[in-house]
Design a protein around this motif. Structure first.
Motif, PDB file in Angstrom:
ATOM      1  N   SER A 166      -8.756  13.515  -8.099  1.00  0.00           N
ATOM      2  CA  SER A 166      -7.667  12.866  -8.839  1.00  0.00           C
ATOM      3  C   SER A 166      -6.791  12.026  -7.917  1.00  0.00           C
ATOM      4  O   SER A 166      -6.389  10.914  -8.261  1.00  0.00           O
ATOM      5  CB  SER A 166      -6.807  13.908  -9.549  1.00  0.00           C
ATOM      6  N   ILE A 167      -6.488  12.577  -6.749  1.00  0.00           N
ATOM      7  CA  ILE A 167      -5.658  11.845  -5.791  1.00  0.00           C
ATOM      8  C   ILE A 167      -6.374  10.583  -5.323  1.00  0.00           C
ATOM      9  O   ILE A 167      -5.790   9.492  -5.315  1.00  0.00           O
ATOM     10  CB  ILE A 167      -5.294  12.747  -4.590  1.00  0.00           C
ATOM     11  N   GLU A 168      -7.658  10.708  -4.940  1.00  0.00           N
ATOM     12  CA  GLU A 168      -8.401   9.567  -4.402  1.00  0.00           C
ATOM     13  C   GLU A 168      -8.712   8.501  -5.444  1.00  0.00           C
ATOM     14  O   GLU A 168      -8.638   7.306  -5.162  1.00  0.00           O
ATOM     15  CB  GLU A 168      -9.701  10.039  -3.760  1.00  0.00           C
ATOM     16  N   LEU A 169      -9.070   8.919  -6.672  1.00  0.00           N
ATOM     17  CA  LEU A 169      -9.522   7.955  -7.675  1.00  0.00           C
ATOM     18  C   LEU A 169      -8.403   7.380  -8.536  1.00  0.00           C
ATOM     19  O   LEU A 169      -8.515   6.247  -9.015  1.00  0.00           O
ATOM     20  CB  LEU A 169     -10.573   8.603  -8.582  1.00  0.00           C
ATOM     21  N   HIS A 170      -7.346   8.160  -8.766  1.00  0.00           N
ATOM     22  CA  HIS A 170      -6.333   7.720  -9.727  1.00  0.00           C
ATOM     23  C   HIS A 170      -4.973   7.421  -9.096  1.00  0.00           C
ATOM     24  O   HIS A 170      -4.368   6.393  -9.395  1.00  0.00           O
ATOM     25  CB  HIS A 170      -6.170   8.757 -10.829  1.00  0.00           C
ATOM     26  N   VAL A 171      -4.495   8.299  -8.243  1.00  0.00           N
ATOM     27  CA  VAL A 171      -3.141   8.138  -7.714  1.00  0.00           C
ATOM     28  C   VAL A 171      -3.097   7.090  -6.607  1.00  0.00           C
ATOM     29  O   VAL A 171      -2.300   6.151  -6.665  1.00  0.00           O
ATOM     30  CB  VAL A 171      -2.583   9.491  -7.218  1.00  0.00           C
ATOM     31  N   ASN A 172      -3.935   7.249  -5.579  1.00  0.00           N
ATOM     32  CA  ASN A 172      -3.874   6.338  -4.432  1.00  0.00           C
ATOM     33  C   ASN A 172      -4.089   4.870  -4.789  1.00  0.00           C
ATOM     34  O   ASN A 172      -3.361   4.016  -4.299  1.00  0.00           O
ATOM     35  CB  ASN A 172      -4.851   6.775  -3.341  1.00  0.00           C
ATOM     36  N   PRO A 173      -5.063   4.525  -5.647  1.00  0.00           N
ATOM     37  CA  PRO A 173      -5.228   3.097  -5.961  1.00  0.00           C
ATOM     38  C   PRO A 173      -4.032   2.493  -6.705  1.00  0.00           C
ATOM     39  O   PRO A 173      -3.743   1.310  -6.551  1.00  0.00           O
ATOM     40  CB  PRO A 173      -6.464   3.059  -6.856  1.00  0.00           C
ATOM     41  N   ARG A 174      -3.322   3.281  -7.478  1.00  0.00           N
ATOM     42  CA  ARG A 174      -2.245   2.734  -8.307  1.00  0.00           C
ATOM     43  C   ARG A 174      -0.875   2.809  -7.638  1.00  0.00           C
ATOM     44  O   ARG A 174      -0.158   1.823  -7.571  1.00  0.00           O
ATOM     45  CB  ARG A 174      -2.229   3.449  -9.652  1.00  0.00           C
ATOM     46  N   ILE A 175      -0.483   4.014  -7.191  1.00  0.00           N
ATOM     47  CA  ILE A 175       0.863   4.167  -6.636  1.00  0.00           C
ATOM     48  C   ILE A 175       0.847   4.775  -5.238  1.00  0.00           C
ATOM     49  O   ILE A 175       1.888   5.186  -4.729  1.00  0.00           O
ATOM     50  CB  ILE A 175       1.758   5.016  -7.562  1.00  0.00           C
ATOM     51  N   GLY A 176      -0.283   4.842  -4.591  1.00  0.00           N
ATOM     52  CA  GLY A 176      -0.397   5.476  -3.288  1.00  0.00           C
ATOM     53  C   GLY A 176       0.381   4.786  -2.182  1.00  0.00           C
ATOM     54  O   GLY A 176       0.770   5.419  -1.212  1.00  0.00           O
ATOM     55  N   GLY A 177       0.642   3.502  -2.325  1.00  0.00           N
ATOM     56  CA  GLY A 177       1.338   2.758  -1.272  1.00  0.00           C
ATOM     57  C   GLY A 177       2.845   2.714  -1.418  1.00  0.00           C
ATOM     58  O   GLY A 177       3.537   2.179  -0.555  1.00  0.00           O
ATOM     59  N   ILE A 178       3.385   3.276  -2.475  1.00  0.00           N
ATOM     60  CA  ILE A 178       4.832   3.237  -2.716  1.00  0.00           C
ATOM     61  C   ILE A 178       5.512   4.306  -1.863  1.00  0.00           C
ATOM     62  O   ILE A 178       5.063   5.443  -1.795  1.00  0.00           O
ATOM     63  CB  ILE A 178       5.139   3.472  -4.214  1.00  0.00           C
ATOM     64  N   LYS A 179       6.621   3.955  -1.218  1.00  0.00           N
ATOM     65  CA  LYS A 179       7.404   4.926  -0.458  1.00  0.00           C
ATOM     66  C   LYS A 179       8.028   5.935  -1.429  1.00  0.00           C
ATOM     67  O   LYS A 179       8.391   5.585  -2.551  1.00  0.00           O
ATOM     68  CB  LYS A 179       8.523   4.236   0.316  1.00  0.00           C
TER      69      LYS A 179
END
Length: 121
Positions: A99-112
């Motif tokens: 879930s973290i690799e496929l859904h969270v990181n691509p969308r909001i993973g770069g936000i502080k």
């Protein structure tokens, strides 16, 4: 006379309801400078002593006061390796990782973390 615990070890006391409570400092609020105090409960003093040691070790690993240094992706990776993976079943840990690799990181993973708002979610 009761024994005195050293600085940084938290404190343990017996509550009126018969349970034991351990309190420790989880960090400091950057805005006010006040301590963030958390607690653990247990049936025996020895149980609370163990829980308190584990909780204080966990607090040392992740510093919430440094939220401006973490992105959502890096914080979730730390959370996964320190908390989720050792404490859940293998299939659940694999689900979290996917879930973290496929859904969270691509969308909001770069936000502080300190810039994350409900509107961005």
């Amino acid at each position: 006379m009761a024994k005195k615990r050293a600085n940084g070890e938290g404190n343990i006391r017996k509550r009126k309801d018969g349970r034991w409570e351990g309190r420790y400092t989880a960090g400091y609020d950057p805005a006010t400078g006040k301590r963030i105090i958390k607690n653990v409960l247990g049936k025996t003093q020895a149980e609370v002593k163990e829980k308190l040691a584990v909780a204080m070790d966990d607090v040392k690993d992740l510093d919430v006061a440094r939220s401006d240094n973490y992105t959502v992706g890096s914080w979730l990776t730390n959370w996964y390796t320190l908390y989720a993976k050792p404490n859940v079943r293998v299939s659940t840990a694999e689900y979290y990782r996917r879930s973290i690799e496929l859904h969270v990181n691509p969308r909001i993973g770069g936000i502080k973390l300190n810039k994350l708002t409900a509107h961005r979610l």
